[in-house]
Every structure is written in C-alpha cells, then in structure tokens.
Design a protein around this motif. Sequence first.
Motif, short mmCIF file in Angstrom:
data_model
loop_
_atom_site.label_atom_id
_atom_site.label_comp_id
_atom_site.label_asym_id
_atom_site.label_seq_id
_atom_site.Cartn_x
_atom_site.Cartn_y
_atom_site.Cartn_z
N VAL A 20 0.84 -1.20 0.00
CA VAL A 20 0.00 0.00 0.00
C VAL A 20 0.88 1.24 0.00
CG1 VAL A 20 -1.75 1.29 1.31
CG2 VAL A 20 -1.88 -1.20 1.17
N LYS A 21 0.46 2.27 -0.74
CA LYS A 21 1.19 3.53 -0.77
C LYS A 21 1.19 4.17 0.62
CE LYS A 21 0.11 4.74 -5.60
NZ LYS A 21 -0.61 5.70 -6.47
N PRO A 22 2.26 4.90 0.95
CA PRO A 22 2.32 5.56 2.26
C PRO A 22 1.14 6.48 2.55
CG PRO A 22 4.47 5.61 1.21
CD PRO A 22 3.50 5.09 0.19
N ASP A 23 0.59 7.12 1.50
CA ASP A 23 -0.53 8.04 1.72
C ASP A 23 -1.89 7.35 1.71
OD1 ASP A 23 -0.88 7.44 -0.94
OD2 ASP A 23 -0.71 9.50 -1.68
N LYS A 24 -1.89 6.01 1.61
CA LYS A 24 -3.12 5.19 1.65
C LYS A 24 -4.07 5.46 0.49
CE LYS A 24 -1.86 3.72 5.77
NZ LYS A 24 -1.27 2.39 5.96
N SER A 25 -3.55 6.02 -0.61
CA SER A 25 -4.41 6.35 -1.74
C SER A 25 -4.57 5.18 -2.73
CB SER A 25 -3.85 7.56 -2.50
OG SER A 25 -2.58 7.27 -3.05
N PRO A 95 -7.00 3.38 -11.40
CA PRO A 95 -7.68 2.95 -10.17
C PRO A 95 -9.17 3.26 -10.15
CG PRO A 95 -5.60 4.01 -9.64
CD PRO A 95 -5.84 4.26 -11.09
N LEU A 96 -9.59 4.25 -10.96
CA LEU A 96 -11.00 4.65 -10.97
C LEU A 96 -11.74 4.15 -12.21
CD1 LEU A 96 -10.65 8.30 -9.64
CD2 LEU A 96 -11.34 6.27 -8.37
N LEU A 97 -11.05 3.34 -13.04
CA LEU A 97 -11.73 2.73 -14.19
C LEU A 97 -12.50 1.51 -13.70
CD1 LEU A 97 -11.88 2.93 -17.38
CD2 LEU A 97 -10.29 1.00 -17.37
N GLN A 98 -13.81 1.56 -13.84
CA GLN A 98 -14.67 0.52 -13.29
C GLN A 98 -15.11 -0.49 -14.35
OE1 GLN A 98 -17.17 3.83 -11.25
NE2 GLN A 98 -17.68 1.91 -10.21
N PRO A 99 -15.57 -1.66 -13.90
CA PRO A 99 -16.09 -2.65 -14.85
C PRO A 99 -17.17 -2.10 -15.77
CG PRO A 99 -15.79 -3.67 -12.71
CD PRO A 99 -15.51 -2.21 -12.52
N ILE A 223 -11.42 6.52 -0.76
CA ILE A 223 -11.19 7.25 0.49
C ILE A 223 -9.87 6.82 1.12
CG2 ILE A 223 -12.14 7.84 2.75
CD1 ILE A 223 -13.81 8.77 0.33
N SER A 224 -9.67 5.51 1.22
CA SER A 224 -8.45 5.01 1.86
C SER A 224 -8.24 3.55 1.49
CB SER A 224 -8.56 5.15 3.38
OG SER A 224 -7.40 4.64 4.01
N VAL A 225 -6.99 3.16 1.31
CA VAL A 225 -6.62 1.77 1.06
C VAL A 225 -5.70 1.32 2.20
CG1 VAL A 225 -5.45 0.17 -0.51
CG2 VAL A 225 -6.79 2.06 -1.44
N LYS A 226 -6.05 0.21 2.83
CA LYS A 226 -5.29 -0.26 3.98
C LYS A 226 -4.90 -1.72 3.82
CE LYS A 226 -7.97 2.75 7.08
NZ LYS A 226 -8.90 2.78 8.24
N ASP A 227 -3.81 -2.10 4.46
CA ASP A 227 -3.44 -3.51 4.54
C ASP A 227 -4.44 -4.24 5.43
OD1 ASP A 227 -0.96 -3.89 3.05
OD2 ASP A 227 -0.05 -2.52 4.49
N PRO A 228 -4.72 -5.51 5.13
CA PRO A 228 -5.61 -6.26 6.03
C PRO A 228 -4.95 -6.43 7.40
CG PRO A 228 -4.59 -7.71 4.42
CD PRO A 228 -4.25 -6.32 4.01
N PRO A 229 -5.73 -6.54 8.47
CA PRO A 229 -5.14 -6.70 9.80
C PRO A 229 -4.30 -7.97 9.89
CG PRO A 229 -7.51 -7.14 9.84
CD PRO A 229 -7.20 -6.56 8.51
N VAL A 230 -3.21 -7.88 10.62
CA VAL A 230 -2.33 -9.05 10.77
C VAL A 230 -3.01 -10.09 11.65
CG1 VAL A 230 -0.08 -9.83 11.58
CG2 VAL A 230 -0.30 -7.57 10.53
N ARG A 231 -3.02 -11.32 11.20
CA ARG A 231 -3.64 -12.39 11.98
C ARG A 231 -2.80 -12.73 13.20
NH1 ARG A 231 -5.43 -17.35 8.25
NH2 ARG A 231 -6.12 -18.04 10.31
N LYS A 232 -3.47 -13.00 14.30
CA LYS A 232 -2.76 -13.40 15.51
C LYS A 232 -2.17 -14.79 15.32
CE LYS A 232 -5.74 -10.81 18.71
NZ LYS A 232 -6.68 -10.93 19.86
N ALA A 233 -1.06 -15.03 15.97
CA ALA A 233 -0.43 -16.35 15.89
C ALA A 233 -1.31 -17.39 16.58
CB ALA A 233 0.95 -16.31 16.54
#
Length: 253
Positions: A20-25, A95-99, A223-233
């Motif tokens: 993911v980009k640092p600015d979450k875009s 990124p904004l080109l839709q199906p 609005i924002s792109v984020k990494d999925p949460p890290v799964r607990k061990a």
Amino acid sequence: MARVLVGVKRVIDYAVKIRVKPDKSGVLTDGVKHSMNPFDEIAVEEAVRLKEKKIASEVIAVSCGPTQSQETLRTALAMGVDRGIHVDIPAAQMPLLQPIHVSKILAKIAKDEKIDVVIVGKQAIDDDGNQTAQMTAAYLDSPQGVFASKIEKTNGELTITREIDGGLETIKVKLPAVVSADLRLNEPRYATLPNIMKAKKKPIKKLTPKDLGVDTSPRIDIISVKDPPVRKAGSVLPDVDTLVAKLKQEGHL
C-alpha cells in the motif's frame, strides 16, 4: 465462421506481494512486475483454440490501460491472437476505471467489429470484480455463459458447461454471446520464441474512450486503502477441555 473478441487486462503479477502507498491512496505499481490477468490468459487460449478448430475466423484482443498494456496485447498476439486494440487509459486514471466503463468499451468495439463471441476472464485478480462479462452482455442485449469450464459450438449455438455452487450446469446460448472463462476451462499455452517474434509485426490499433463515445468519468472516490489486519499467531492446546475453556475465555462460547 465466428468472429471472437477477447478482453485482456494488465494486472500486478500474481506472485508479487502487494504494498500500500504511504498516503493510503492505493497500491504501489511503479517498478512492480505486471502480467496478463490469469483468467484472461485462459480466455485467450480458448479463443485461439476456437480458431484452430475452424470455429472462429478471426480473434481480436482488447486491453484498456496505459501504454504498457500493449505488452499484454503482444503476449496475446504471441499466443495466436490475430490483432489487438489498445484503449488508452492514463495510469493515473486506472484505479478509478470501473467494470461498467470497460463493459461499455467492449460492447462498442464488439458492435463495430461485428463480433459473434466475446470472451473475458471471469474476474481480474486485482479488483476481483466479476462484473465485466455480465454487464457487457447487458449492453449488447446478448445471452451470457459465465464461469465456463467447457465450450462447444453446434448449429450456430454454444453449449457451455458452467461451474456453479452445486456442481455443473449446461446451457445453450445463441450467437452473438458473451462468455467468461473459469479456471478449469483449459491450460494456457506458453508463447514460443518464433510466435513472440511474429507478434511484433501484428497490428495494434490505438483508441481512446472518447473515440468510442464512452464516458469514463469516475463514479467512485477512493477514500483510503489499507493492509488487512495481521492475523494473531495460533496456539497448540493439549486437549479439548483446554480448547473449550480458551474459547469461553475469549468470549466465543
């Protein structure tokens, strides 16, 4: 014989770890390996096989994207496609080109080229949309056979075996029709060096959405792109009683 249009999308290679980009875009694409969407490779292979079986007279590949999309088209040409059409979309707009935009583009080209069969991958591995084939069929007012694992042509119709939740479904559709390729439809071939060289001489026509009368104005805002949460061990428990106690402790029981 039928004329076939096949859609190919340039995506980040399936083996690349997405960052993911640092600015979450969005996600980082610069300097990242790209390749043809795997399901589109299957679609190209099926289109070429239709030509080899003398069912198709010509196979045309279409790709929407920046200049680098022509590399994806060259791959399709090396696999046996006759010619390509590149619909130029600047990288910043991708990124904004839709199906829905791609569907309108494919439908317009299909009408202009008098296409009998449109084949696309069932989904792209970047957005997992699974919408383009269905909406293309709607814009063309054509029957559709999506999630195809087998395609046969008889008497001006296609007999399509579809993969559904409960097993397999066999349908017949009249031409012109739209098909989306599932994983088990075929095994795509590797392009040989002689065919890669021949592909360099095959024509690629460049168009823009404006040339086709298609408005690609974005209908969404990212609005924002984020990494999925890290799964607990995970943890290893000695017996069932300890497992039940642990589940109760965590509030799962």
